[in-house]
Design a protein around this motif. Structure first.
Motif, PDB file in Angstrom:
ATOM      1  N   SER A   7       0.828  -1.203   0.000  1.00 28.03           N
ATOM      2  CA  SER A   7       0.000   0.000   0.000  1.00 28.03           C
ATOM      3  C   SER A   7       0.868   1.261   0.000  1.00 28.03           C
ATOM      4  CB  SER A   7      -0.920  -0.020   1.215  1.00 28.03           C
ATOM      5  OG  SER A   7      -1.692   1.145   1.269  1.00 28.03           O
ATOM      6  N   ASP A   8       1.924   1.255   0.806  1.00 29.12           N
ATOM      7  CA  ASP A   8       2.837   2.400   0.848  1.00 29.12           C
ATOM      8  C   ASP A   8       3.498   2.620  -0.517  1.00 29.12           C
ATOM      9  OD1 ASP A   8       2.263   2.837   3.508  1.00 29.12           O
ATOM     10  OD2 ASP A   8       4.137   1.968   4.260  1.00 29.12           O
ATOM     11  N   LEU A   9       3.984   1.535  -1.141  1.00 26.17           N
ATOM     12  CA  LEU A   9       4.626   1.651  -2.447  1.00 26.17           C
ATOM     13  C   LEU A   9       3.635   2.171  -3.483  1.00 26.17           C
ATOM     14  CD1 LEU A   9       7.030   1.329  -4.307  1.00 26.17           C
ATOM     15  CD2 LEU A   9       6.387  -1.084  -4.602  1.00 26.17           C
ATOM     16  N   ALA A  10       2.408   1.664  -3.461  1.00 30.97           N
ATOM     17  CA  ALA A  10       1.387   2.128  -4.402  1.00 30.97           C
ATOM     18  C   ALA A  10       1.130   3.624  -4.233  1.00 30.97           C
ATOM     19  CB  ALA A  10       0.097   1.339  -4.215  1.00 30.97           C
ATOM     20  N   ARG A  11       1.080   4.097  -2.996  1.00 35.80           N
ATOM     21  CA  ARG A  11       0.848   5.526  -2.739  1.00 35.80           C
ATOM     22  C   ARG A  11       2.027   6.368  -3.245  1.00 35.80           C
ATOM     23  NH1 ARG A  11      -0.502   4.953   2.020  1.00 35.80           N
ATOM     24  NH2 ARG A  11       1.439   5.429   3.079  1.00 35.80           N
ATOM     25  N   TRP A  12       3.264   5.908  -2.993  1.00 36.34           N
ATOM     26  CA  TRP A  12       4.441   6.627  -3.488  1.00 36.34           C
ATOM     27  C   TRP A  12       4.398   6.725  -5.012  1.00 36.34           C
ATOM     28  CZ3 TRP A  12       8.098   9.470  -1.144  1.00 36.34           C
ATOM     29  CH2 TRP A  12       8.275   9.337   0.233  1.00 36.34           C
ATOM     30  N   ASP A  68      16.413   0.374  -2.491  1.00 38.05           N
ATOM     31  CA  ASP A  68      17.281  -0.485  -3.283  1.00 38.05           C
ATOM     32  C   ASP A  68      18.574  -0.732  -2.514  1.00 38.05           C
ATOM     33  OD1 ASP A  68      18.786   1.881  -3.625  1.00 38.05           O
ATOM     34  OD2 ASP A  68      18.017   2.235  -5.640  1.00 38.05           O
ATOM     35  N   ALA A  69      19.592  -1.249  -3.182  1.00 39.69           N
ATOM     36  CA  ALA A  69      20.852  -1.580  -2.510  1.00 39.69           C
ATOM     37  C   ALA A  69      21.535  -0.325  -1.958  1.00 39.69           C
ATOM     38  CB  ALA A  69      21.780  -2.310  -3.468  1.00 39.69           C
ATOM     39  N   LYS A  70      21.315   0.822  -2.572  1.00 38.40           N
ATOM     40  CA  LYS A  70      21.975   2.054  -2.126  1.00 38.40           C
ATOM     41  C   LYS A  70      21.188   2.795  -1.056  1.00 38.40           C
ATOM     42  CE  LYS A  70      24.336   6.125  -3.512  1.00 38.40           C
ATOM     43  NZ  LYS A  70      24.793   6.240  -2.165  1.00 38.40           N
ATOM     44  N   PHE A  71      19.867   2.830  -1.198  1.00 42.00           N
ATOM     45  CA  PHE A  71      19.019   3.574  -0.280  1.00 42.00           C
ATOM     46  C   PHE A  71      18.000   2.618   0.340  1.00 42.00           C
ATOM     47  CE2 PHE A  71      20.424   6.656  -3.455  1.00 42.00           C
ATOM     48  CZ  PHE A  71      20.920   7.666  -2.643  1.00 42.00           C
ATOM     49  N   SER A  72      17.806   2.714   1.628  1.00 35.82           N
ATOM     50  CA  SER A  72      16.919   1.787   2.337  1.00 35.82           C
ATOM     51  C   SER A  72      15.462   2.249   2.352  1.00 35.82           C
ATOM     52  CB  SER A  72      17.416   1.578   3.771  1.00 35.82           C
ATOM     53  OG  SER A  72      17.374   2.805   4.474  1.00 35.82           O
ATOM     54  N   GLU A  73      15.169   3.315   1.644  1.00 36.59           N
ATOM     55  CA  GLU A  73      13.812   3.866   1.588  1.00 36.59           C
ATOM     56  C   GLU A  73      13.603   4.465   0.205  1.00 36.59           C
ATOM     57  OE1 GLU A  73      14.932   8.165   3.507  1.00 36.59           O
ATOM     58  OE2 GLU A  73      14.480   6.502   4.845  1.00 36.59           O
ATOM     59  N   PRO A  74      12.349   4.751  -0.170  1.00 40.23           N
ATOM     60  CA  PRO A  74      12.129   5.382  -1.478  1.00 40.23           C
ATOM     61  C   PRO A  74      12.871   6.717  -1.572  1.00 40.23           C
ATOM     62  CG  PRO A  74      10.054   4.618  -0.556  1.00 40.23           C
ATOM     63  CD  PRO A  74      11.094   4.489   0.533  1.00 40.23           C
ATOM     64  N   TYR A  75      13.205   7.092  -2.803  1.00 38.83           N
ATOM     65  CA  TYR A  75      13.878   8.375  -3.019  1.00 38.83           C
ATOM     66  C   TYR A  75      13.564   8.909  -4.406  1.00 38.83           C
ATOM     67  CZ  TYR A  75      17.330   5.567  -5.580  1.00 38.83           C
ATOM     68  OH  TYR A  75      17.940   4.701  -6.462  1.00 38.83           O
ATOM     69  N   GLU A 107      15.598  11.900  -0.297  1.00 38.44           N
ATOM     70  CA  GLU A 107      15.207  10.660   0.358  1.00 38.44           C
ATOM     71  C   GLU A 107      13.892  10.822   1.110  1.00 38.44           C
ATOM     72  OE1 GLU A 107      18.518   8.299   2.130  1.00 38.44           O
ATOM     73  OE2 GLU A 107      19.688  10.096   1.598  1.00 38.44           O
ATOM     74  N   ALA A 108      13.194   9.706   1.262  1.00 33.82           N
ATOM     75  CA  ALA A 108      11.869   9.714   1.890  1.00 33.82           C
ATOM     76  C   ALA A 108      11.895  10.324   3.284  1.00 33.82           C
ATOM     77  CB  ALA A 108      11.300   8.302   1.944  1.00 33.82           C
ATOM     78  N   ASP A 109      12.914  10.005   4.091  1.00 34.50           N
ATOM     79  CA  ASP A 109      12.907  10.531   5.464  1.00 34.50           C
ATOM     80  C   ASP A 109      12.963  12.048   5.485  1.00 34.50           C
ATOM     81  OD1 ASP A 109      15.604  10.770   4.761  1.00 34.50           O
ATOM     82  OD2 ASP A 109      16.348  10.009   6.662  1.00 34.50           O
ATOM     83  N   GLU A 110      13.709  12.659   4.554  1.00 33.06           N
ATOM     84  CA  GLU A 110      13.742  14.123   4.495  1.00 33.06           C
ATOM     85  C   GLU A 110      12.390  14.667   4.056  1.00 33.06           C
ATOM     86  OE1 GLU A 110      15.970  17.835   2.262  1.00 33.06           O
ATOM     87  OE2 GLU A 110      16.910  15.861   2.183  1.00 33.06           O
ATOM     88  N   LEU A 111      11.779  14.015   3.089  1.00 35.54           N
ATOM     89  CA  LEU A 111      10.482  14.464   2.598  1.00 35.54           C
ATOM     90  C   LEU A 111       9.402  14.302   3.663  1.00 35.54           C
ATOM     91  CD1 LEU A 111       8.977  15.579   0.177  1.00 35.54           C
ATOM     92  CD2 LEU A 111       8.685  13.231  -0.623  1.00 35.54           C
ATOM     93  N   LEU A 112       9.389  13.169   4.338  1.00 34.08           N
ATOM     94  CA  LEU A 112       8.369  12.903   5.352  1.00 34.08           C
ATOM     95  C   LEU A 112       8.511  13.786   6.589  1.00 34.08           C
ATOM     96  CD1 LEU A 112       8.232   9.021   5.089  1.00 34.08           C
ATOM     97  CD2 LEU A 112       6.554  10.671   4.214  1.00 34.08           C
ATOM     98  N   ALA A 113       9.690  14.365   6.793  1.00 31.25           N
ATOM     99  CA  ALA A 113       9.925  15.228   7.950  1.00 31.25           C
ATOM    100  C   ALA A 113       9.413  16.653   7.738  1.00 31.25           C
ATOM    101  CB  ALA A 113      11.420  15.260   8.283  1.00 31.25           C
ATOM    102  N   THR A 114       8.913  16.958   6.538  1.00 31.16           N
ATOM    103  CA  THR A 114       8.440  18.311   6.251  1.00 31.16           C
ATOM    104  C   THR A 114       6.947  18.421   6.517  1.00 31.16           C
ATOM    105  OG1 THR A 114       7.934  17.849   3.942  1.00 31.16           O
ATOM    106  CG2 THR A 114      10.190  18.544   4.450  1.00 31.16           C
ATOM    107  N   SER A 115       6.500  19.641   6.718  1.00 27.28           N
ATOM    108  CA  SER A 115       5.072  19.846   6.982  1.00 27.28           C
ATOM    109  C   SER A 115       4.251  19.878   5.694  1.00 27.28           C
ATOM    110  CB  SER A 115       4.859  21.135   7.774  1.00 27.28           C
ATOM    111  OG  SER A 115       5.340  22.243   7.036  1.00 27.28           O
ATOM    112  N   ASP A 116       4.864  20.200   4.563  1.00 25.70           N
ATOM    113  CA  ASP A 116       4.147  20.236   3.287  1.00 25.70           C
ATOM    114  C   ASP A 116       4.923  19.388   2.277  1.00 25.70           C
ATOM    115  OD1 ASP A 116       2.709  20.733   0.980  1.00 25.70           O
ATOM    116  OD2 ASP A 116       2.618  22.899   1.288  1.00 25.70           O
ATOM    117  N   GLN A 117       4.702  18.095   2.341  1.00 24.99           N
ATOM    118  CA  GLN A 117       5.474  17.156   1.528  1.00 24.99           C
ATOM    119  C   GLN A 117       5.300  17.395   0.034  1.00 24.99           C
ATOM    120  OE1 GLN A 117       4.349  13.309   3.012  1.00 24.99           O
ATOM    121  NE2 GLN A 117       4.817  13.937   5.104  1.00 24.99           N
TER     122      GLN A 117
END
Length: 138
Positions: A7-12, A68-75, A107-117
């Motif tokens: 579900s998370d991947l589909a939303r991304w 992927d092998a380089k990043f542990s989260e979507p980017y 990276e996803a963690d930087e994006l998810l940490a913002t108030s207006d993604q």
């Protein structure tokens, strides 16, 4: 993968498709977004050549990759081709990546940490595409 992970991947991928279709609508010589089967990322290309052939010559690749092998989260990535010698400066959102490929990454963690993604994502893509255009003379 768990139902939650699917579900998370589909939303991304859904959100990436919307951002890339909006970019295509305002960008001549841009391809439609598609899922690349060799990496399972959703991406598109912008040709900077007069003939519009994004597979040859100068181009900009934009996309969203799952973990992927380089990043542990979507980017998100924005890659100039050919990559400019010495790279480019980090953008306001994201950074210049040199390992595995050269290009801007958000990276996803930087994006998810913002108030207006959505605004941060669109700003990252727009600013990185513009920086790539300038670097490639397009």
């Amino acid at each position: 993968a768990t139902e939650s992970a699917r579900s998370d991947l589909a939303r991304w991928l859904h959100d990436a498709n919307l951002v890339m279709r909006d970019l295509r609508a305002k960008t001549p010589q841009a391809t439609l977004p598609r899922v690349w089967p060799h990496h399972f990322d959703m991406g598109m290309l912008i040709s900077l050549e007069a003939d519009g052939d994004a597979q040859k010559g100068r181009s900009i690749g934009i996309g969203l990759a799952p973990a992927d092998a380089k990043f542990s989260e979507p980017y998100w990535y924005v890659n100039p081709h050919p990559a400019p010698e010495g790279g480019l400066s980090d953008s306001r959102h994201g950074r210049w990546n040199r390992e595995g490929f050269e290009g801007f990454v958000l990276e996803a963690d930087e994006l998810l940490a913002t108030s207006d993604q959505e605004a941060v994502c669109r700003s990252f893509v727009d600013e990185a595409v513009e920086a790539c255009r300038r670097a490639l003379g397009g």
